[in-house]
Design a protein around this motif. Structure first.
Motif, PDB file in Angstrom:
ATOM      1  N   THR A  27       0.787  -1.238   0.000  1.00 13.33           N
ATOM      2  CA  THR A  27       0.000   0.000   0.000  1.00 13.33           C
ATOM      3  C   THR A  27       0.819   1.288   0.000  1.00 13.33           C
ATOM      4  O   THR A  27       0.286   2.344  -0.335  1.00 13.33           O
ATOM      5  N   GLU A  28       2.106   1.241   0.385  1.00 17.36           N
ATOM      6  CA  GLU A  28       2.849   2.495   0.573  1.00 17.36           C
ATOM      7  C   GLU A  28       3.858   2.735  -0.563  1.00 17.36           C
ATOM      8  O   GLU A  28       4.826   1.986  -0.713  1.00 17.36           O
ATOM      9  N   ALA A  29       3.609   3.807  -1.333  1.00 11.86           N
ATOM     10  CA  ALA A  29       4.444   4.109  -2.503  1.00 11.86           C
ATOM     11  C   ALA A  29       5.911   4.306  -2.126  1.00 11.86           C
ATOM     12  O   ALA A  29       6.808   3.808  -2.824  1.00 11.86           O
ATOM     13  N   SER A  30       6.159   5.000  -0.993  1.00 13.04           N
ATOM     14  CA  SER A  30       7.557   5.284  -0.628  1.00 13.04           C
ATOM     15  C   SER A  30       8.314   3.985  -0.316  1.00 13.04           C
ATOM     16  O   SER A  30       9.467   3.814  -0.720  1.00 13.04           O
ATOM     17  N   ILE A  31       7.638   3.046   0.363  1.00  8.49           N
ATOM     18  CA  ILE A  31       8.268   1.750   0.665  1.00  8.49           C
ATOM     19  C   ILE A  31       8.482   0.961  -0.631  1.00  8.49           C
ATOM     20  O   ILE A  31       9.496   0.285  -0.801  1.00  8.49           O
ATOM     21  N   VAL A  75       3.475   6.645  12.027  1.00 12.27           N
ATOM     22  CA  VAL A  75       3.271   7.984  12.640  1.00 12.27           C
ATOM     23  C   VAL A  75       2.270   8.788  11.818  1.00 12.27           C
ATOM     24  O   VAL A  75       1.366   9.439  12.363  1.00 12.27           O
ATOM     25  N   GLU A  76       2.414   8.723  10.478  1.00  7.75           N
ATOM     26  CA  GLU A  76       1.475   9.460   9.606  1.00  7.75           C
ATOM     27  C   GLU A  76       0.045   8.950   9.783  1.00  7.75           C
ATOM     28  O   GLU A  76      -0.908   9.740   9.857  1.00  7.75           O
ATOM     29  N   LYS A  77      -0.105   7.620   9.862  1.00  6.77           N
ATOM     30  CA  LYS A  77      -1.452   7.036  10.005  1.00  6.77           C
ATOM     31  C   LYS A  77      -2.070   7.417  11.352  1.00  6.77           C
ATOM     32  O   LYS A  77      -3.248   7.786  11.420  1.00  6.77           O
ATOM     33  N   ILE A  82      -5.833  10.632  14.645  1.00  5.02           N
ATOM     34  CA  ILE A  82      -6.185  11.427  15.833  1.00  5.02           C
ATOM     35  C   ILE A  82      -6.498  12.881  15.480  1.00  5.02           C
ATOM     36  O   ILE A  82      -7.189  13.561  16.231  1.00  5.02           O
ATOM     37  N   GLN A  83      -5.969  13.368  14.321  1.00  3.60           N
ATOM     38  CA  GLN A  83      -6.249  14.750  13.941  1.00  3.60           C
ATOM     39  C   GLN A  83      -6.323  14.891  12.415  1.00  3.60           C
ATOM     40  O   GLN A  83      -5.322  15.158  11.750  1.00  3.60           O
ATOM     41  N   PRO A  84      -7.503  14.688  11.850  1.00  4.99           N
ATOM     42  CA  PRO A  84      -7.645  14.797  10.388  1.00  4.99           C
ATOM     43  C   PRO A  84      -7.583  16.247   9.900  1.00  4.99           C
ATOM     44  O   PRO A  84      -7.332  16.488   8.719  1.00  4.99           O
ATOM     45  N   GLU A  85      -7.806  17.210  10.830  1.00  6.99           N
ATOM     46  CA  GLU A  85      -7.768  18.632  10.423  1.00  6.99           C
ATOM     47  C   GLU A  85      -6.324  19.141  10.382  1.00  6.99           C
ATOM     48  O   GLU A  85      -5.433  18.523  10.954  1.00  6.99           O
ATOM     49  N   VAL A  86      -6.145  20.316   9.736  1.00  9.15           N
ATOM     50  CA  VAL A  86      -4.821  20.941   9.742  1.00  9.15           C
ATOM     51  C   VAL A  86      -4.494  21.404  11.155  1.00  9.15           C
ATOM     52  O   VAL A  86      -5.317  22.040  11.815  1.00  9.15           O
ATOM     53  N   ASP A  87      -3.315  21.016  11.615  1.00  6.95           N
ATOM     54  CA  ASP A  87      -2.920  21.297  12.994  1.00  6.95           C
ATOM     55  C   ASP A  87      -1.389  21.423  13.026  1.00  6.95           C
ATOM     56  O   ASP A  87      -0.685  20.483  12.649  1.00  6.95           O
ATOM     57  N   PRO A  88      -0.866  22.586  13.464  1.00  3.91           N
ATOM     58  CA  PRO A  88       0.589  22.795  13.452  1.00  3.91           C
ATOM     59  C   PRO A  88       1.360  21.728  14.244  1.00  3.91           C
ATOM     60  O   PRO A  88       2.467  21.351  13.858  1.00  3.91           O
ATOM     61  N   LYS A  89       0.755  21.219  15.322  1.00  2.00           N
ATOM     62  CA  LYS A  89       1.444  20.190  16.125  1.00  2.00           C
ATOM     63  C   LYS A  89       1.572  18.890  15.327  1.00  2.00           C
ATOM     64  O   LYS A  89       2.596  18.211  15.388  1.00  2.00           O
ATOM     65  N   ILE A  90       0.512  18.553  14.583  1.00  2.00           N
ATOM     66  CA  ILE A  90       0.553  17.350  13.736  1.00  2.00           C
ATOM     67  C   ILE A  90       1.576  17.568  12.613  1.00  2.00           C
ATOM     68  O   ILE A  90       2.337  16.659  12.261  1.00  2.00           O
ATOM     69  N   GLY A  91       1.591  18.789  12.077  1.00  2.99           N
ATOM     70  CA  GLY A  91       2.577  19.113  11.031  1.00  2.99           C
ATOM     71  C   GLY A  91       3.996  18.913  11.538  1.00  2.99           C
ATOM     72  O   GLY A  91       4.836  18.306  10.861  1.00  2.99           O
ATOM     73  N   PHE A  92       4.258  19.375  12.769  1.00  5.71           N
ATOM     74  CA  PHE A  92       5.591  19.224  13.374  1.00  5.71           C
ATOM     75  C   PHE A  92       5.929  17.737  13.545  1.00  5.71           C
ATOM     76  O   PHE A  92       7.028  17.289  13.196  1.00  5.71           O
ATOM     77  N   ILE A  93       4.958  16.978  14.090  1.00 12.94           N
ATOM     78  CA  ILE A  93       5.180  15.534  14.324  1.00 12.94           C
ATOM     79  C   ILE A  93       5.506  14.830  13.008  1.00 12.94           C
ATOM     80  O   ILE A  93       6.459  14.052  12.905  1.00 12.94           O
ATOM     81  N   LYS A  94       4.737  15.121  11.962  1.00  8.13           N
ATOM     82  CA  LYS A  94       4.980  14.487  10.666  1.00  8.13           C
ATOM     83  C   LYS A  94       6.321  14.920  10.073  1.00  8.13           C
ATOM     84  O   LYS A  94       7.030  14.113   9.460  1.00  8.13           O
ATOM     85  N   ASP A  95       6.646  16.212  10.258  1.00  9.54           N
ATOM     86  CA  ASP A  95       7.914  16.709   9.706  1.00  9.54           C
ATOM     87  C   ASP A  95       9.115  16.034  10.369  1.00  9.54           C
ATOM     88  O   ASP A  95      10.055  15.620   9.686  1.00  9.54           O
ATOM     89  N   VAL A  96       9.105  15.923  11.702  1.00  8.72           N
ATOM     90  CA  VAL A  96      10.267  15.311  12.369  1.00  8.72           C
ATOM     91  C   VAL A  96      10.348  13.817  12.050  1.00  8.72           C
ATOM     92  O   VAL A  96      11.438  13.253  11.909  1.00  8.72           O
TER      93      VAL A  96
HETATM   94  N1  LIG Z   1      -2.960  17.522   9.690  1.00  8.15           N
HETATM   95  C1  LIG Z   1      -1.916  18.272   9.318  1.00  8.15           C
HETATM   96  N2  LIG Z   1      -1.703  19.465   9.889  1.00  8.15           N
HETATM   97  C2  LIG Z   1      -0.644  20.228   9.529  1.00  8.15           C
HETATM   98  N3  LIG Z   1       0.277  19.890   8.600  1.00  8.15           N
HETATM   99  C3  LIG Z   1       0.129  18.692   8.005  1.00  8.15           C
HETATM  100  C4  LIG Z   1      -0.973  17.839   8.324  1.00  8.15           C
HETATM  101  N4  LIG Z   1      -0.869  16.740   7.546  1.00  8.15           N
HETATM  102  C5  LIG Z   1       0.226  16.901   6.815  1.00  8.15           C
HETATM  103  N5  LIG Z   1       0.849  18.059   7.073  1.00  8.15           N
HETATM  104  C6  LIG Z   1       2.088  18.569   6.465  1.00  8.15           C
HETATM  105  O1  LIG Z   1       2.240  17.945   5.189  1.00  8.15           O
HETATM  106  C7  LIG Z   1       3.422  17.145   5.160  1.00  8.15           C
HETATM  107  C8  LIG Z   1       3.142  15.877   4.374  1.00  8.15           C
HETATM  108  O2  LIG Z   1       2.196  15.112   5.079  1.00  8.15           O
HETATM  109  P1  LIG Z   1       1.655  13.755   4.532  1.00  8.15           P
HETATM  110  O3  LIG Z   1       0.891  13.072   5.585  1.00  8.15           O
HETATM  111  O4  LIG Z   1       0.963  13.991   3.231  1.00  8.15           O
HETATM  112  O5  LIG Z   1       3.029  12.996   4.321  1.00  8.15           O
HETATM  113  P2  LIG Z   1       3.683  12.428   3.017  1.00  8.15           P
HETATM  114  O6  LIG Z   1       5.139  12.330   3.302  1.00  8.15           O
HETATM  115  O7  LIG Z   1       3.252  13.188   1.815  1.00  8.15           O
HETATM  116  O8  LIG Z   1       3.003  11.009   3.111  1.00  8.15           O
HETATM  117  P3  LIG Z   1       2.752   9.903   2.049  1.00  8.15           P
HETATM  118  O9  LIG Z   1       3.747   8.843   2.411  1.00  8.15           O
HETATM  119  O10 LIG Z   1       1.329   9.511   2.349  1.00  8.15           O
HETATM  120  O11 LIG Z   1       2.958  10.492   0.675  1.00  8.15           O
HETATM  121  C9  LIG Z   1       3.781  16.901   6.633  1.00  8.15           C
HETATM  122  O12 LIG Z   1       5.160  16.638   6.801  1.00  8.15           O
HETATM  123  C10 LIG Z   1       3.329  18.195   7.282  1.00  8.15           C
HETATM  124  O13 LIG Z   1       4.309  19.216   7.097  1.00  8.15           O
END
Ligand SMILES: Nc1ncnc2c1ncn2[C@@H]1O[C@H](COP(=O)(O)OP(=O)(O)OP(=O)(O)O)[C@@H](O)[C@H]1O
Length: 122
Positions: A27-31, A75-77, A82-96
């Motif tokens: 299911t995961e393109a990056s993998i 982590v992305e899933k 837990i937060q489908p809306e845009v949220d700076p904390k989720i953005g930070f978690i995904k970025d790190v």
């Molecule tokens: N709910 C959110 N709130 C804020 N920023 C988000 C949110 N979801 C994603 N982002 C931002 O978008 C970036 C990409 O998120 P995403 O979940 O699409 O990852 P991806 O690397 O594109 O994943 P995929 O492997 O599914 O392609 C995150 O690193 C973050 O900066």
């Protein structure tokens, strides 16, 4: 807990882990991209007849990148659950989390360059 039940539970856990591995690959393109790169690097290893230590370094690099990518996917899933809306904390978690993949990918690329540059250009 009885010994038998402990053993059965371990076997089940291994089964779940393999299920997760196939889920990632299906299911995961990056993998999937990393898996194709891993296969290419394995062919390159045989073609350039790399040493046992070089195989160890290459296999560790491949395992690290794909393993951390799997955790990043988890982590992305969780984040999306837990937060489908845009949220700076989720953005930070995904970025790190993505940053962790980047870190091991850079190191793996350097390992690849150290192994193959002398074989290709000398
Ligand atoms: N709910 C959110 N709130 C804020 N920023 C988000 C949110 N979801 C994603 N982002 C931002 O978008 C970036 C990409 O998120 P995403 O979940 O699409 O990852 P991806 O690397 O594109 O994943 P995929 O492997 O599914 O392609 C995150 O690193 C973050 O900066």
């Amino acid at each position: 807990m009885p010994k038998e039940s402990f053993f059965i539970n371990r076997v089940k856990s291994v089964g779940y882990a393999f299920k997760g591995l196939f889920l990632l690959l299906r299911t995961e393109a990056s993998i999937q991209i990393q898996f194709v790169i891993a296969i290419i690097m394995t062919f390159a290893g045989f073609y350039y007849d790399i040493s046992a230590n070089e195989w160890i370094a290459q296999l560790l690099a491949i395992g690290l990148v794909m393993g951390i990518e799997g955790l990043n996917t988890a982590v992305e899933k969780i984040s999306d659950y837990i937060q489908p809306e845009v949220d700076p904390k989720i953005g930070f978690i995904k970025d790190v989390s993505a940053g962790a993949v980047m870190m091991v990918s850079i190191i793996a690329s350097i390992v690849g360059l150290i192994i193959y540059i002398p074989k290709i250009w000398v």
